[in-house]
Design a protein around this motif. Structure first.
Motif, PDB file in Angstrom:
ATOM      1  N   PRO A  84      22.600 -21.238 -69.850  1.00 26.90           N
ATOM      2  CA  PRO A  84      22.271 -22.645 -69.599  1.00 26.90           C
ATOM      3  C   PRO A  84      20.983 -23.048 -70.308  1.00 26.90           C
ATOM      4  O   PRO A  84      20.084 -22.219 -70.518  1.00 26.90           O
ATOM      5  N   HIS A 115      20.863 -25.531 -63.385  1.00 28.34           N
ATOM      6  CA  HIS A 115      21.922 -24.558 -63.597  1.00 28.34           C
ATOM      7  C   HIS A 115      21.345 -23.254 -64.139  1.00 28.34           C
ATOM      8  O   HIS A 115      20.545 -23.246 -65.079  1.00 28.34           O
ATOM      9  N   TYR A 116      21.756 -22.136 -63.536  1.00 23.03           N
ATOM     10  CA  TYR A 116      21.301 -20.821 -63.967  1.00 23.03           C
ATOM     11  C   TYR A 116      22.408 -19.806 -63.732  1.00 23.03           C
ATOM     12  O   TYR A 116      23.358 -20.063 -62.977  1.00 23.03           O
TER      13      TYR A 116
END
Length: 345
Positions: A84, A115-116
């Motif tokens: 991401p 987001h990860y």
């Protein structure tokens, strides 16, 4: 006139001057290559060398290179894993809860999701305090909220940040979250067993990986070794009870100190209870450096891939020996050492 070389990154080609740093050449040509420390420590800019030669940024026999340290000396073909995009978001502390005598759970509320990949880390800067890096994790109880990030932080009496949790840093405190970073994240769709080994607050990224791995393939075998120094510090029991419902999951709790309270808890070191590994296994480990190094060594001997995220003490004149240096890296059949990234726990 400087000699130019053709560099192909994920099938996207650009020209670089011979002798230039790979990372600088990529950025100058508009290639958004993930990076962070620029000193060959964090591992964010690691790419796989498919063809060609570089000077520096590479261990002998390892095809993974640090783009920030590798100089272009020939035409290159390199590939990077998709991750991401790194962003910075403003947030606030939503909740602090004492998970154990020396561990505090910190929930950070964000205006939108960050987001990860499970196992990656973020940089947190609480207003008025220096920036620190911690791994987000899945909730110990209940389901996730996309606007909340959960962190497990070991409280150190001399820590500039952790000692302020609950006093100077309370609910409502402003915090900037930057991420994601790191390369010790879950790799999907592998056919073999997943083996997780965690000690202390290294449980946080391993718990995130465990949940994601079970969600992806509920029938895949998973072994989770979880260690704490003292029984009072074993704050993970509720989460592990949730995981134990899956028939293919084996949970091995370990405490370092001798105890006779529960026969379920094993004593000794996590590596004393490692299963016999095979080349089909993928191992993830996070915690004390001696432990993660031992796990990586065992994995390497078995031919298994191992992604490590160890903590090791690092004394600094202004922050005392209570600070921690954190390393993130990948061991495989050809790797000789882990990629390092400065972290504070």
């Amino acid at each position: 006139m400087a000699k130019t070389c053709k560099v192909t990154l994920n099938n996207e080609a650009f020209l670089a001057n011979c002798g230039d740093l790979l990372l600088d050449s990529a950025l100058m040509n508009g290639i958004d290559l993930p990076h962070d420390c620029r000193s060959g420590i964090c591992g964010a800019c690691r790419v796989r060398l498919v063809d060609g030669k570089v000077f520096g940024g590479q261990e002998h026999g390892d095809d993974m290179i640090h783009a920030c340290q590798a100089r272009v000396v020939s035409d290159l073909e390199i590939v990077s894993e998709p991750v991401p995009d790194q962003v910075s978001l403003p947030g606030r502390v939503a909740k602090l809860v004492r998970l154990a005598p020396d561990v505090i759970g910190v929930d950070v509320e964000l205006p939108k999701p960050l987001h990860y990949l499970p196992g990656q880390y973020c940089k947190l800067q609480f207003r008025g305090f220096p920036e620190r890096s911690f791994s987000p994790t899945y909730p110990l109880e209940g389901g996730p909220d996309n606007h909340l990030m959960h962190f497990h932080i070991r409280r150190l009496e001399d820590g500039l940040v952790s000692s302020a949790l609950g006093s100077k840093i309370r609910a409502g405190h402003r915090v900037k979250v930057t991420g994601p970073l790191g390369s010790a994240f879950l790799r999907l769709k592998h056919p073999g067993r997943t083996v997780l080994v965690a000690s202390g607050t290294g449980f946080a990224p391993m718990w995130a990986i465990a949940v994601a791995a079970i969600t992806e393939q509920p029938q895949r075998e998973l072994v989770f070794i979880v260690a704490a120094r003292k029984l009072q510090s074993f704050y993970m029991h509720n989460a592990l009870c949730r995981l134990a419902r899956f028939p293919n999951v084996t949970i091995i709790p370990v405490v370092s100190e001798p105890q006779n309270i529960s026969p379920v808890m094993r004593s000794g070191r996590p590596t004393d209870h490692m299963p016999r590994l095979s080349p089909d296994d993928v191992v993830y480990t996070c915690g004390a450096p001696a432990m993660t190094e031992s796990v990586a060594r065992i994995s390497r001997a078995a031919g298994a891939r191992c992604y490590t995220d160890p903590f090791t003490p690092s004394a600094k004149p202004d922050e005392s020996a209570s600070l921690m240096t954190r390393f993130t890296g990948l061991f495989d059949g050809s790797s000789r050492k882990n990629t390092e990234v400065l972290r504070v726990a």
